[in-house]
Design an enzyme around this catalytic site. Sequence first.
Site, PDB file in Angstrom:
ATOM      1  N   TYR A  67      -6.683   0.595 -12.008  1.00  0.00           N
ATOM      2  CA  TYR A  67      -5.395   0.438 -11.339  1.00  0.00           C
ATOM      3  C   TYR A  67      -4.704   1.754 -11.003  1.00  0.00           C
ATOM      4  O   TYR A  67      -3.639   1.749 -10.384  1.00  0.00           O
ATOM      5  CB  TYR A  67      -4.465  -0.411 -12.207  1.00  0.00           C
ATOM      6  N   ASP A 120       2.129 -23.282  -4.306  1.00  0.00           N
ATOM      7  CA  ASP A 120       3.015 -24.293  -3.720  1.00  0.00           C
ATOM      8  C   ASP A 120       4.389 -23.723  -3.401  1.00  0.00           C
ATOM      9  O   ASP A 120       4.972 -24.026  -2.355  1.00  0.00           O
ATOM     10  CB  ASP A 120       3.156 -25.494  -4.660  1.00  0.00           C
ATOM     11  N   HIS A 154      -2.898  -6.171  -3.823  1.00  0.00           N
ATOM     12  CA  HIS A 154      -3.580  -5.825  -5.070  1.00  0.00           C
ATOM     13  C   HIS A 154      -3.992  -4.366  -5.015  1.00  0.00           C
ATOM     14  O   HIS A 154      -4.450  -3.884  -3.975  1.00  0.00           O
ATOM     15  CB  HIS A 154      -4.832  -6.689  -5.274  1.00  0.00           C
ATOM     16  N   LEU A 155      -3.858  -3.681  -6.116  1.00  0.00           N
ATOM     17  CA  LEU A 155      -4.297  -2.296  -6.206  1.00  0.00           C
ATOM     18  C   LEU A 155      -5.814  -2.202  -6.187  1.00  0.00           C
ATOM     19  O   LEU A 155      -6.397  -1.352  -5.516  1.00  0.00           O
ATOM     20  CB  LEU A 155      -3.749  -1.649  -7.485  1.00  0.00           C
ATOM     21  N   SER A 156      -6.467  -3.064  -6.954  1.00  0.00           N
ATOM     22  CA  SER A 156      -7.925  -3.084  -7.003  1.00  0.00           C
ATOM     23  C   SER A 156      -8.442  -4.094  -5.978  1.00  0.00           C
ATOM     24  O   SER A 156      -7.657  -4.799  -5.336  1.00  0.00           O
ATOM     25  CB  SER A 156      -8.415  -3.444  -8.408  1.00  0.00           C
ATOM     26  N   ARG A 158     -12.191 -13.439 -10.527  1.00  0.00           N
ATOM     27  CA  ARG A 158     -11.187 -12.799  -9.671  1.00  0.00           C
ATOM     28  C   ARG A 158     -11.482 -12.975  -8.179  1.00  0.00           C
ATOM     29  O   ARG A 158     -10.692 -12.566  -7.336  1.00  0.00           O
ATOM     30  CB  ARG A 158     -11.094 -11.308  -9.979  1.00  0.00           C
ATOM     31  N   PRO A 196       2.317 -10.819 -14.102  1.00  0.00           N
ATOM     32  CA  PRO A 196       2.021 -10.452 -15.488  1.00  0.00           C
ATOM     33  C   PRO A 196       1.223  -9.165 -15.622  1.00  0.00           C
ATOM     34  O   PRO A 196       0.310  -8.896 -14.845  1.00  0.00           O
ATOM     35  CB  PRO A 196       1.192 -11.642 -15.994  1.00  0.00           C
ATOM     36  N   ASN A 197       1.619  -8.398 -16.606  1.00  0.00           N
ATOM     37  CA  ASN A 197       0.953  -7.167 -17.027  1.00  0.00           C
ATOM     38  C   ASN A 197       1.144  -5.990 -16.081  1.00  0.00           C
ATOM     39  O   ASN A 197       0.734  -4.878 -16.402  1.00  0.00           O
ATOM     40  CB  ASN A 197      -0.540  -7.387 -17.289  1.00  0.00           C
ATOM     41  N   ARG A 246     -14.849  -7.348  -8.297  1.00  0.00           N
ATOM     42  CA  ARG A 246     -14.710  -7.366  -9.753  1.00  0.00           C
ATOM     43  C   ARG A 246     -15.345  -8.625 -10.340  1.00  0.00           C
ATOM     44  O   ARG A 246     -16.214  -9.227  -9.740  1.00  0.00           O
ATOM     45  CB  ARG A 246     -13.226  -7.231 -10.107  1.00  0.00           C
ATOM     46  N   GLU A 266       0.153 -10.770   0.279  1.00  0.00           N
ATOM     47  CA  GLU A 266      -0.428 -10.624  -1.060  1.00  0.00           C
ATOM     48  C   GLU A 266      -0.991  -9.215  -1.162  1.00  0.00           C
ATOM     49  O   GLU A 266      -1.643  -8.734  -0.230  1.00  0.00           O
ATOM     50  CB  GLU A 266      -1.533 -11.667  -1.231  1.00  0.00           C
ATOM     51  N   ASN A 317       2.318  -9.159  -5.725  1.00  0.00           N
ATOM     52  CA  ASN A 317       1.138  -8.828  -6.518  1.00  0.00           C
ATOM     53  C   ASN A 317       1.266  -9.730  -7.735  1.00  0.00           C
ATOM     54  O   ASN A 317       1.994  -9.424  -8.672  1.00  0.00           O
ATOM     55  CB  ASN A 317       1.119  -7.353  -6.913  1.00  0.00           C
ATOM     56  N   ARG A 331      -2.404   0.901 -18.474  1.00  0.00           N
ATOM     57  CA  ARG A 331      -3.413  -0.156 -18.562  1.00  0.00           C
ATOM     58  C   ARG A 331      -4.539   0.099 -17.565  1.00  0.00           C
ATOM     59  O   ARG A 331      -4.319   0.130 -16.356  1.00  0.00           O
ATOM     60  CB  ARG A 331      -2.771  -1.513 -18.269  1.00  0.00           C
ATOM     61  N   ALA A 349      -2.991 -11.587 -12.531  1.00  0.00           N
ATOM     62  CA  ALA A 349      -3.968 -12.626 -12.867  1.00  0.00           C
ATOM     63  C   ALA A 349      -3.552 -14.018 -12.386  1.00  0.00           C
ATOM     64  O   ALA A 349      -4.406 -14.886 -12.208  1.00  0.00           O
ATOM     65  CB  ALA A 349      -4.213 -12.644 -14.374  1.00  0.00           C
ATOM     66  N   HIS A 405      -5.319 -15.890  -9.437  1.00  0.00           N
ATOM     67  CA  HIS A 405      -6.556 -16.648  -9.568  1.00  0.00           C
ATOM     68  C   HIS A 405      -6.376 -18.005 -10.233  1.00  0.00           C
ATOM     69  O   HIS A 405      -7.344 -18.746 -10.378  1.00  0.00           O
ATOM     70  CB  HIS A 405      -7.574 -15.822 -10.365  1.00  0.00           C
TER      71      HIS A 405
END
Length: 147
Positions: free
Chosen positions: A24, A88, A101-103, A112, A11-12, A108, A99, A75, A19, A78, A81
């Site tokens: 990011y 599963d 993540h950019l950040s 998170r 998402p997002n 944070r 996995e 990625n 954003r 959200a 978390h």
Amino acid sequence: MTDEILLLSGPNLDQLGTRSPEIYGSQTLQEHVARFTQLSNENGFSVRHLQSNFEGDLIEAVHGARDASVAIVINAGALTHSSWALCDALASFPGVKVEVHLSNPAAREPFRHVSTLAGVVNGTIAGFGAQSYYLAAEAVRRLLTSS
């Protein structure tokens, strides 16, 4: 190229580039996917990408990857978390799982700091901005070729 990597974006992430660029970066998701695909192709892998703002779409993609993909790079945004269902689904995938993540979620907000996915993936790459995707492509290559 017969070995497929499924690249999942949660998402997002379709809003990357506009954003919170201070968190990011200014690259779009399409730019990240293009670079990841280029690097993966150079290593002999094809890439199938799916971005969805809906948890069920990502879960279905993981299920579908069981017989089609050698690795999943995710990625989850959200959902990282909060999604035990995605955890599963990934747990049942027999291939390599990374996995990304950019950040750096650990630097944070406290919510998170927990990844529901961490226990079922081979490893997590986080906090390196656009280089996170490069490092994920390299991690997949090394995990699959043992070099």
